[in-house]
Motif scaffolding. Structure first.
Motif, PDB file in Angstrom:
ATOM      1  N   PRO A 241      -4.311 -10.420   9.278  1.00 28.90           N
ATOM      2  CA  PRO A 241      -4.651 -10.356   7.857  1.00 28.90           C
ATOM      3  C   PRO A 241      -3.794  -9.332   7.133  1.00 28.90           C
ATOM      4  O   PRO A 241      -3.014  -8.604   7.755  1.00 28.90           O
ATOM      5  CB  PRO A 241      -6.115  -9.929   7.877  1.00 28.90           C
ATOM      6  N   ARG A 242      -3.956  -9.274   5.845  1.00 30.05           N
ATOM      7  CA  ARG A 242      -3.256  -8.248   5.067  1.00 30.05           C
ATOM      8  C   ARG A 242      -4.028  -6.940   5.138  1.00 30.05           C
ATOM      9  O   ARG A 242      -5.240  -6.913   4.977  1.00 30.05           O
ATOM     10  CB  ARG A 242      -3.136  -8.667   3.606  1.00 30.05           C
ATOM     11  N   VAL A 243      -3.332  -5.863   5.424  1.00 29.85           N
ATOM     12  CA  VAL A 243      -3.931  -4.534   5.449  1.00 29.85           C
ATOM     13  C   VAL A 243      -3.469  -3.770   4.223  1.00 29.85           C
ATOM     14  O   VAL A 243      -2.264  -3.690   3.948  1.00 29.85           O
ATOM     15  CB  VAL A 243      -3.550  -3.774   6.735  1.00 29.85           C
ATOM     16  N   ALA A 244      -4.414  -3.220   3.475  1.00 26.37           N
ATOM     17  CA  ALA A 244      -4.105  -2.468   2.260  1.00 26.37           C
ATOM     18  C   ALA A 244      -4.599  -1.038   2.424  1.00 26.37           C
ATOM     19  O   ALA A 244      -5.527  -0.765   3.184  1.00 26.37           O
ATOM     20  CB  ALA A 244      -4.761  -3.125   1.046  1.00 26.37           C
ATOM     21  N   ILE A 245      -3.959  -0.135   1.699  1.00 25.04           N
ATOM     22  CA  ILE A 245      -4.342   1.268   1.734  1.00 25.04           C
ATOM     23  C   ILE A 245      -5.376   1.544   0.640  1.00 25.04           C
ATOM     24  O   ILE A 245      -5.203   1.139  -0.510  1.00 25.04           O
ATOM     25  CB  ILE A 245      -3.108   2.175   1.529  1.00 25.04           C
ATOM     26  N   GLU A 246      -6.439   2.252   0.997  1.00 29.62           N
ATOM     27  CA  GLU A 246      -7.430   2.622   0.003  1.00 29.62           C
ATOM     28  C   GLU A 246      -6.823   3.604  -1.001  1.00 29.62           C
ATOM     29  O   GLU A 246      -5.975   4.430  -0.656  1.00 29.62           O
ATOM     30  CB  GLU A 246      -8.656   3.244   0.679  1.00 29.62           C
ATOM     31  N   ARG A 247      -7.283   3.505  -2.234  1.00 33.77           N
ATOM     32  CA  ARG A 247      -6.727   4.324  -3.308  1.00 33.77           C
ATOM     33  C   ARG A 247      -7.280   5.739  -3.225  1.00 33.77           C
ATOM     34  O   ARG A 247      -8.446   5.986  -3.529  1.00 33.77           O
ATOM     35  CB  ARG A 247      -7.061   3.700  -4.653  1.00 33.77           C
ATOM     36  N   ASP A 248      -6.431   6.657  -2.827  1.00 36.75           N
ATOM     37  CA  ASP A 248      -6.888   8.026  -2.637  1.00 36.75           C
ATOM     38  C   ASP A 248      -5.678   8.958  -2.659  1.00 36.75           C
ATOM     39  O   ASP A 248      -4.976   9.107  -1.663  1.00 36.75           O
ATOM     40  CB  ASP A 248      -7.645   8.157  -1.314  1.00 36.75           C
ATOM     41  N   GLY A 249      -5.411   9.567  -3.801  1.00 39.16           N
ATOM     42  CA  GLY A 249      -4.357  10.559  -3.888  1.00 39.16           C
ATOM     43  C   GLY A 249      -2.989   9.979  -4.194  1.00 39.16           C
ATOM     44  O   GLY A 249      -2.759   8.775  -4.125  1.00 39.16           O
ATOM     45  N   PHE A 250      -2.059  10.878  -4.541  1.00 37.72           N
ATOM     46  CA  PHE A 250      -0.714  10.479  -4.933  1.00 37.72           C
ATOM     47  C   PHE A 250       0.039   9.856  -3.771  1.00 37.72           C
ATOM     48  O   PHE A 250       0.746   8.854  -3.934  1.00 37.72           O
ATOM     49  CB  PHE A 250       0.035  11.694  -5.478  1.00 37.72           C
ATOM     50  N   LEU A 251      -0.103  10.422  -2.576  1.00 37.55           N
ATOM     51  CA  LEU A 251       0.580   9.876  -1.406  1.00 37.55           C
ATOM     52  C   LEU A 251       0.106   8.457  -1.107  1.00 37.55           C
ATOM     53  O   LEU A 251       0.872   7.622  -0.619  1.00 37.55           O
ATOM     54  CB  LEU A 251       0.347  10.790  -0.200  1.00 37.55           C
ATOM     55  N   GLY A 252      -1.147   8.171  -1.421  1.00 40.77           N
ATOM     56  CA  GLY A 252      -1.683   6.846  -1.187  1.00 40.77           C
ATOM     57  C   GLY A 252      -0.977   5.764  -1.990  1.00 40.77           C
ATOM     58  O   GLY A 252      -0.899   4.608  -1.555  1.00 40.77           O
ATOM     59  N   ARG A 253      -0.452   6.095  -3.161  1.00 39.60           N
ATOM     60  CA  ARG A 253       0.266   5.109  -3.984  1.00 39.60           C
ATOM     61  C   ARG A 253       1.541   4.641  -3.270  1.00 39.60           C
ATOM     62  O   ARG A 253       1.865   3.455  -3.280  1.00 39.60           O
ATOM     63  CB  ARG A 253       0.607   5.705  -5.345  1.00 39.60           C
ATOM     64  N   PHE A 254       2.255   5.582  -2.688  1.00 38.91           N
ATOM     65  CA  PHE A 254       3.473   5.220  -1.951  1.00 38.91           C
ATOM     66  C   PHE A 254       3.129   4.351  -0.745  1.00 38.91           C
ATOM     67  O   PHE A 254       3.807   3.352  -0.469  1.00 38.91           O
ATOM     68  CB  PHE A 254       4.208   6.475  -1.492  1.00 38.91           C
ATOM     69  N   GLN A 255       2.077   4.725  -0.025  1.00 37.43           N
ATOM     70  CA  GLN A 255       1.694   3.946   1.145  1.00 37.43           C
ATOM     71  C   GLN A 255       1.182   2.565   0.754  1.00 37.43           C
ATOM     72  O   GLN A 255       1.357   1.596   1.503  1.00 37.43           O
ATOM     73  CB  GLN A 255       0.616   4.699   1.927  1.00 37.43           C
ATOM     74  N   ALA A 256       0.563   2.467  -0.430  1.00 35.81           N
ATOM     75  CA  ALA A 256       0.082   1.158  -0.883  1.00 35.81           C
ATOM     76  C   ALA A 256       1.238   0.190  -1.062  1.00 35.81           C
ATOM     77  O   ALA A 256       1.165  -0.975  -0.647  1.00 35.81           O
ATOM     78  CB  ALA A 256      -0.694   1.315  -2.193  1.00 35.81           C
ATOM     79  N   LEU A 257       2.337   0.647  -1.680  1.00 33.54           N
ATOM     80  CA  LEU A 257       3.508  -0.221  -1.839  1.00 33.54           C
ATOM     81  C   LEU A 257       4.168  -0.482  -0.497  1.00 33.54           C
ATOM     82  O   LEU A 257       4.613  -1.610  -0.215  1.00 33.54           O
ATOM     83  CB  LEU A 257       4.507   0.417  -2.809  1.00 33.54           C
ATOM     84  N   GLU A 258       4.220   0.520   0.362  1.00 29.97           N
ATOM     85  CA  GLU A 258       4.809   0.361   1.690  1.00 29.97           C
ATOM     86  C   GLU A 258       4.077  -0.713   2.486  1.00 29.97           C
ATOM     87  O   GLU A 258       4.700  -1.595   3.095  1.00 29.97           O
ATOM     88  CB  GLU A 258       4.749   1.699   2.432  1.00 29.97           C
ATOM     89  N   TYR A 259       2.762  -0.664   2.493  1.00 33.49           N
ATOM     90  CA  TYR A 259       1.980  -1.653   3.230  1.00 33.49           C
ATOM     91  C   TYR A 259       2.100  -3.037   2.599  1.00 33.49           C
ATOM     92  O   TYR A 259       2.122  -4.051   3.307  1.00 33.49           O
ATOM     93  CB  TYR A 259       0.517  -1.223   3.286  1.00 33.49           C
ATOM     94  N   THR A 260       2.166  -3.100   1.278  1.00 30.29           N
ATOM     95  CA  THR A 260       2.339  -4.392   0.616  1.00 30.29           C
ATOM     96  C   THR A 260       3.648  -5.040   1.049  1.00 30.29           C
ATOM     97  O   THR A 260       3.701  -6.234   1.361  1.00 30.29           O
ATOM     98  CB  THR A 260       2.311  -4.224  -0.912  1.00 30.29           C
TER      99      THR A 260
END
Length: 516
Positions: A241-260
């Motif tokens: 399945p698709r794994v997404a990063i939970e929204r939590d902090g500035f670093l989380g935004r970068f990881q959200a795009l990375e995982y996408t």
């Protein structure tokens, strides 16, 4: 609580009314809006444009080298080519899709309707289980039980040598939990747990303790049972399945795009030669077969599962209709340690199982590209050139600051040119904008948009942990110890885990054929 690896589900089947306070808090985080959401990226874009213009205006032609520019922008060029190629091959893989709607089809790596044994699309779910290995989870137990409550009847757990009261409290609360005194780590614990499952269970969802199951109101396009039923009807070994990063902090935004990018672009492009993540759905006998030949190392354990299965002719596909979220590292130190472990695991599996990867690559042209050209040549073989590329960009960035503030500390020369860094950032900004509107779901664009202008800096940051991860592997081979001790498995200091191989090709598991 152990955090999930790359390895990065299941979906909620209940409505919002069944969620507790934890679910409400999660939705509250998702709905946070700030007035600078659009102002920040526009301001950074304007600043970057100014850098490019000012730097280009001050550069003399004799100090510009096209060869050095190409080397400095190697990371940009390879990422852009890979992005375009993966979008193209995904379209080719699903070009003849028939039954599913266009919206659902865009979230799959294969023509799932054609892979089903009956073409009716009917959902008939045979027995399945959701399994997890947990360790010292007592401090987070209430939240863990709340997240899995909708699936309680399907959940089977193993306390992997916990030294607290995790197993005892779970059993007192009525959960199925096998309490082992031995700490086997995830692959070994799962292998042990599979022996305790009832024989009627034929499909297994592997999860990590920190994942959140997303229902249709939280991002998934279908419910869990539809995804499980589709896997059962397809005859494939696994679905990721698709794994997404939970929204939590500035670093989380970068990881959200990375995982996408890793899932929606990377895994979605692999057709039925996919790679499982830390959260995946398996045919039970396929998972048992993989774990029987697994090294049982926690490093890149999901990649190793995929290699074993694909080597034996199995099929693994990506099903992005199902979304799970996980907590990303909340500090740079944890982020660095996590990435070191990822890339140590990559080179460990790649070197130990190269012949199997080569066999997989020979099955299809794009499999050869992904497992040999992309992972092997670009990821491992040319890493030294990527280090040189990053060094040239850092010098170029210093030249930009030197020119802007008229320090005149750096000499002029072909290797020290502001245009290299400005061009790389501008090119990656274009790539990031394309990704934002082409692959990032609409509901996540406002959250990710502020970091798109500087996402290239995050990409460059990866050079450091990748190098240390590879260095750890080299140091283990040469001196029997690591350069850096990451947080995954601190005592795994042997140069290599033994690899179990089938005694003959006849003993390999055969996947049931799917009707056309």
């Amino acid at each position: 609580m152990r955090r999930m690896r790359h390895n990065p589900g299941v979906a909620r089947t209940t409505h919002a009314s069944t969620e507790g306070s934890g679910g409400a808090r999660y939705r509250e985080r998702l709905n946070i809006k700030r007035p600078w959401t659009l102002f920040a990226p526009l301001s950074v874009c304007a600043l970057l444009a100014g850098w490019i213009a000012l730097s280009a205006a001050n550069v003399q032609a004799e100090y510009y080298s096209l060869l050095i520019y190409a080397l400095a922008n190697m990371i940009v060029f390879t990422d852009a080519l890979d992005f375009g190629l993966r979008l193209y091959v995904h379209r080719r893989h699903t070009a003849v899709a028939t039954e599913l709607g266009r919206g659902e089809m865009s979230q799959l790596s294969i023509d799932l309707a054609a892979a089903r044994r009956d073409g009716t699309g009917a959902v008939t779910v045979r027995p399945y289980a959701i399994v997890a290995s947990i360790f010292n989870l007592e401090d987070h137990l209430e939240e863990f039980m709340e997240r899995l409550q909708p699936y309680r009847d399907h959940v089977w757990l193993i306390s992997d040598g916990s030294t607290d009261n995790t197993g005892k409290r779970l059993r007192q609360a009525g959960w199925r939990c096998l309490d082992d005194d031995v700490n086997r780590h995830k692959p070994g614990a799962l292998r042990r747990l599979l022996t305790a499952l009832p024989a009627r269970i034929e499909t297994v969802m592997v999860i990590d303790p920190d994942v959140r199951i997303c229902g249709r109101h939280e991002g998934s396009a279908v419910e869990l049972e539809r995804v499980v039923a589709d896997l059962q009807q397809s005859g494939a070994a696994a679905a990721c399945p698709r794994v997404a990063i939970e929204r939590d902090g500035f670093l989380g935004r970068f990881q959200a795009l990375e995982y996408t990018l890793a899932f929606v672009v990377g895994r979605r492009s692999l057709a039925d030669f996919g790679v499982t993540s830390g959260v995946s759905i398996y045919r039970r006998d396929a998972l048992e077969h993989a774990l029987a030949q697994h090294s049982l190392s926690i490093y890149a354990e999901d990649l190793e599962n995929a290699v074993i299965l694909l080597r034996d002719g199995e099929r693994i596909y990506y099903d992005g209709r199902l979304v799970v979220s996980t907590e990303g590292p909340d500090s740079l130190r944890h982020w660095f340690s996590q990435r070191v472990g990822w890339y140590y695991g990559l080179i460990r599996v790649y070197t130990q199982r190269f012949h199997e990867l080569w066999r997989i690559g020979r099955r299809a042209p794009f499999a050869m590209y992904n497992f040999i050209a992309y992972m092997g040549v670009l990821g491992l073989g040319l890493h030294l050139l990527r280090i040189v590329s990053a060094a040239l960009l850092l010098v170029s960035a210093a030249a930009i600051l030197d020119n802007l503030f008229v320090f005149d500390l750096l000499p002029n020369g072909a290797a020290i040119n502001p245009v290299y860094f400005a061009g790389a950032v501008g090119s990656y900004l274009t790539l990031g904008a394309l990704a934002l509107f082409m692959v990032v779901p609409k509901s996540e664009r406002a959250y990710i948009a502020p970091i798109v202008p500087v996402y290239f800096l995050y990409v460059l940051m990866h050079i450091a942990p990748i190098t240390v991860g590879f260095g750890n592997w080299v140091a283990l081979q040469l001196w029997g110890r690591r350069l850096y001790r990451d947080h995954y498995q601190s005592h795994e200091d042997g140069p290599a885990f033994p690899i179990k191989r089938p005694s003959s090709s006849a003993s390999a598991l055969r996947a049931p054929a799917a009707s056309p």
